[in-house]
Design a protein around this motif. Structure first.
Motif, short mmCIF file in Angstrom:
data_model
loop_
_atom_site.label_atom_id
_atom_site.label_comp_id
_atom_site.label_asym_id
_atom_site.label_seq_id
_atom_site.Cartn_x
_atom_site.Cartn_y
_atom_site.Cartn_z
N SER A 1 0.84 -1.19 0.00
CA SER A 1 0.00 0.00 0.00
C SER A 1 0.88 1.24 0.00
CB SER A 1 -0.91 0.02 1.23
OG SER A 1 -1.75 -1.12 1.26
N ALA B 1 -7.57 1.68 -6.42
CA ALA B 1 -7.11 2.74 -5.52
C ALA B 1 -8.29 3.42 -4.84
CB ALA B 1 -6.28 3.76 -6.30
N VAL C 1 -10.26 10.52 -7.42
CA VAL C 1 -9.25 9.69 -8.06
C VAL C 1 -9.52 9.74 -9.56
CG1 VAL C 1 -8.25 7.39 -8.24
CG2 VAL C 1 -9.11 8.19 -6.03
N VAL D 1 -3.65 3.96 0.12
CA VAL D 1 -4.35 3.22 -0.93
C VAL D 1 -3.57 1.96 -1.25
CG1 VAL D 1 -5.27 5.34 -1.95
CG2 VAL D 1 -3.20 4.33 -2.89
N GLU D 2 -4.29 0.94 -1.66
CA GLU D 2 -3.63 -0.27 -2.16
C GLU D 2 -2.81 0.10 -3.40
OE1 GLU D 2 -5.13 -4.19 -4.53
OE2 GLU D 2 -6.23 -3.67 -2.71
N SER E 1 -9.98 1.21 -2.17
CA SER E 1 -9.14 0.84 -1.02
C SER E 1 -8.67 2.07 -0.24
CB SER E 1 -7.92 0.05 -1.49
OG SER E 1 -7.06 0.83 -2.31
N LEU E 2 -8.98 3.27 -0.71
CA LEU E 2 -8.47 4.50 -0.09
C LEU E 2 -9.10 4.69 1.29
CD1 LEU E 2 -7.89 7.87 -1.85
CD2 LEU E 2 -9.06 7.82 0.35
#
Length: 225
Positions: A95, A217, A198, A103-104, A220-221
């Motif tokens: 991450s 992203a 994003v 984020v991932e 996962s954020l």
């Protein structure tokens, strides 16, 4: 020299040097680059990282029994790649951290960091070898529900919708310099009626790669507050 981003994962928390770029490979290795040259690689182990690095060959170290392995390129010093490495962190996938969010880190995109002193505290994610094809992160002081994303005059609206996680998105298309381009915007809600947009933009053949990476992203954020 001060780190502008961090990388977490597999029990590690890394502060790379500001002139480094990183990418996660298909094999889930973390590659650190300077320009186009690979200067370091971290391979996850069977266990998360713990304790100090144990060096058992020139440029090769392991973080705990069964932990991740670090390999430095020939002639590269540890201090030239990392400002700091901590272990014993939460065991998550690779991450990226910057600007108060995490984020991932999607596979096969290159993280390009902000530089010290930049007004924008966030990194970008670039398509390898792409030109002007990237994912950016734009903070906005309004709630995601109140945020309106309209196509630019030269763009056409392709579609709007929400991800399975209920994150709104807007997709647009346009032509530039004889090429067909696409953009997608995800409005990710944060606490206190704030939003991170994003945005991904790409032309073929990188549309699918960057659009999938942007969704990963966005979904996962999480804020780091």
């Amino acid at each position: 020299m001060q780190a502008t981003f961090g990388i977490g994962g597999h029990g590690l928390l890394l502060a790379p040097s500001p002139d480094s770029r990183v990418m996660v490979t298909e094999d889930l290795d973390l590659v650190v680059m300077r320009g186009e040259r690979e200067i370091a690689r971290i391979t996850p182990g069977d266990e998360p990282a713990c304790g100090d690095a144990v060096w058992f060959a020139a440029g090769i170290a392991r973080f705990g029994d069964g932990g991740p392995m670090l390999e430095l390129a020939e002639g590269v010093d540890f201090e030239a790649v990392f400002l700091k490495i901590d272990t014993g962190m939460a065991h998550v996938e690779w991450s990226a951290l910057a600007g108060g969010v995490m984020v991932e880190l999607p596979i096969n995109v290159v993280l390009v960091p902000a530089q010290p002193g930049d007004a924008d505290p966030y990194f970008e994610l670039h398509a390898p070898g792409g030109r002007d094809e990237f994912i950016s992160f734009m903070p906005r002081p309004v709630s995601a529900d109140a945020l309106v994303i309209n196509p630019a005059p030269y763009q056409r609206l392709v579609k709007t919708g929400k991800t399975p996680d209920q994150i709104p998105f807007t997709e647009c298309a346009y032509e530039y310099d004889g090429k067909k381009w696409r953009q997608i915007f995800y409005a990710v809600p944060l606490p206190n009626d704030e939003t991170v947009v994003v945005r991904a933009q790409a032309a073929e053949p990188h549309v699918e790669l960057l659009f999938q990476a942007a969704e990963a992203a966005a979904t996962s954020l999480v804020p780091l507050r």
